[in-house]
Design an enzyme around this catalytic site. Structure first.
Site, PDB file in Angstrom:
ATOM      1  N   HIS A   1      27.649  -2.429  24.618  1.00 35.24           N
ATOM      2  CA  HIS A   1      28.601  -1.491  25.006  1.00 35.24           C
ATOM      3  C   HIS A   1      28.123  -0.772  26.126  1.00 35.24           C
ATOM      4  CE1 HIS A   1      30.212  -3.987  21.491  1.00 35.24           C
ATOM      5  NE2 HIS A   1      30.076  -4.477  22.394  1.00 35.24           N
TER       6      HIS A   1
ATOM      7  N   HIS B   1      29.721   2.943  25.739  1.00 34.64           N
ATOM      8  CA  HIS B   1      30.711   3.948  24.743  1.00 34.64           C
ATOM      9  C   HIS B   1      31.580   5.001  25.530  1.00 34.64           C
ATOM     10  CE1 HIS B   1      30.562   1.873  20.820  1.00 34.64           C
ATOM     11  NE2 HIS B   1      29.998   0.472  21.541  1.00 34.64           N
TER      12      HIS B   1
ATOM     13  N   HIS C   1      34.619   1.678  22.584  1.00 35.98           N
ATOM     14  CA  HIS C   1      34.173   1.157  24.378  1.00 35.98           C
ATOM     15  C   HIS C   1      34.538   1.990  25.564  1.00 35.98           C
ATOM     16  CE1 HIS C   1      33.727  -3.093  22.309  1.00 35.98           C
ATOM     17  NE2 HIS C   1      32.721  -1.854  21.537  1.00 35.98           N
TER      18      HIS C   1
ATOM     19  N   HIS D   1      39.325  -5.289  24.623  1.00 37.97           N
ATOM     20  CA  HIS D   1      38.333  -6.333  24.595  1.00 37.97           C
ATOM     21  C   HIS D   1      38.051  -7.390  24.853  1.00 37.97           C
ATOM     22  CE1 HIS D   1      33.626  -6.282  23.461  1.00 37.97           C
ATOM     23  NE2 HIS D   1      34.086  -7.760  22.793  1.00 37.97           N
TER      24      HIS D   1
ATOM     25  N   HIS E   1      37.299  -4.473  28.560  1.00 35.74           N
ATOM     26  CA  HIS E   1      36.896  -2.908  28.331  1.00 35.74           C
ATOM     27  C   HIS E   1      35.781  -2.742  29.996  1.00 35.74           C
ATOM     28  CE1 HIS E   1      38.133  -2.913  24.238  1.00 35.74           C
ATOM     29  NE2 HIS E   1      38.600  -2.804  24.646  1.00 35.74           N
TER      30      HIS E   1
ATOM     31  N   ASP F   1      32.535  -3.304  28.830  1.00 36.54           N
ATOM     32  CA  ASP F   1      32.453  -4.550  27.929  1.00 36.54           C
ATOM     33  C   ASP F   1      30.737  -5.179  28.567  1.00 36.54           C
ATOM     34  OD1 ASP F   1      33.559  -4.271  25.788  1.00 36.54           O
ATOM     35  OD2 ASP F   1      35.233  -5.415  26.418  1.00 36.54           O
TER      36      ASP F   1
ATOM     37  N   HIS G   1      24.723  -3.046  18.639  1.00 37.21           N
ATOM     38  CA  HIS G   1      25.165  -2.992  17.655  1.00 37.21           C
ATOM     39  C   HIS G   1      23.974  -3.566  16.860  1.00 37.21           C
ATOM     40  CE1 HIS G   1      28.949  -1.419  18.188  1.00 37.21           C
ATOM     41  NE2 HIS G   1      28.717  -2.155  19.395  1.00 37.21           N
TER      42      HIS G   1
ATOM     43  N   ARG H   1      25.775  -0.073  14.180  1.00 38.05           N
ATOM     44  CA  ARG H   1      25.335   0.815  15.743  1.00 38.05           C
ATOM     45  C   ARG H   1      24.166   0.910  15.847  1.00 38.05           C
ATOM     46  NH1 ARG H   1      30.562   4.554  18.087  1.00 38.05           N
ATOM     47  NH2 ARG H   1      31.993   2.975  17.577  1.00 38.05           N
TER      48      ARG H   1
HETATM   49 CU    CU Z   1      29.734  -1.685  21.299  1.00 37.17          CU
HETATM   50 ZN    ZN Z   2      34.773  -3.961  24.436  1.00 39.93          ZN
END
Ligand code: CU
Ligand code: ZN
Length: 182
Positions: A73, A75, A90, A98, A107, A110, A147, A170
């Site tokens: 993602h 962030h 995110h 999400h 998002h 994403d 992640h 993360r």
């Molecule tokens: Cu993330």
């Molecule tokens: Zn997201």
């Protein structure tokens, strides 16, 4: 938990032949924003935003842990004071829930998941039209986070599904940095 949508699979159709020279970002990621820490997930990310509004994402990563899909993602804040943990949620300037990259409701951050092989390596290419390197919601200067687990793309039915895809810890991060047409 439902399986991932087909859109996340490596076989997805890509329109990688867009004309014109792209805006280019290239940067390193690593555990706690330290790409020299080869004890964990680390490597290089390239992003190319073309005039047609598509952003191509390439990754070449090593030592990223378990085989399978991993949440990937953009962030919201490049604050690494607590490693990747302080980069916020995110990137979500449009205040949506999400979702998966191909979903309407998602998002901006994403982007498609990455697949890590049995040796912990991940190398691939994907594309997206929302997380781009220009415009009102540019992701330049934002943190990219990898992640430990798979992202359920909002479909898992868990409390975390609609906020972060329940992708877990993360394991690496870095800042989206332009290298061309700045
Ligand atoms: Cu993330
Ligand atoms: Zn997201």
């Amino acid at each position: 938990m439902k399986l991932l949508a087909l859109a996340s699979l490596p076989a997805m159709a890509l329109s990688l032949t867009a004309p014109g020279s792209p805006i280019t970002a290239q940067f390193q990621v690593g555990p706690n924003n330290d790409p020299t820490d080869t004890s964990g997930c680390h490597g290089e990310i390239t992003m190319l935003t073309y005039a047609n509004g598509m952003n191509v994402i390439k990754w070449d990563l090593q030592n990223c842990g378990r085989k399978g899909y991993h949440g990937f993602h953009i962030h919201s804040v490049a604050d690494f004071s607590d490693g990747c943990g302080s980069t916020g949620g995110h990137f979500n300037p449009t205040s949506e829930e999400h979702g998966g990259t191909k979903d309407q409701i998602r998002h901006v951050g994403d982007i498609p998941q990455i697949y890590v092989d049995e040796n912990g390596n991940a190398k691939g290419i994907s594309e997206d039209s929302k997380a781009i390197l220009n415009g009102e919601f540019s992701v330049v200067g934002k943190p990219l986070v990898i992640h430990e687990g798979q992202d359920d793309e909002g479909e898992g039915g868990e409390e975390c599904s609609k906020s972060n895809g329940c992708a877990g810890a993360r394991i690496a991060c870095g800042t989206v940095k332009l290298v061309g047409r700045q």
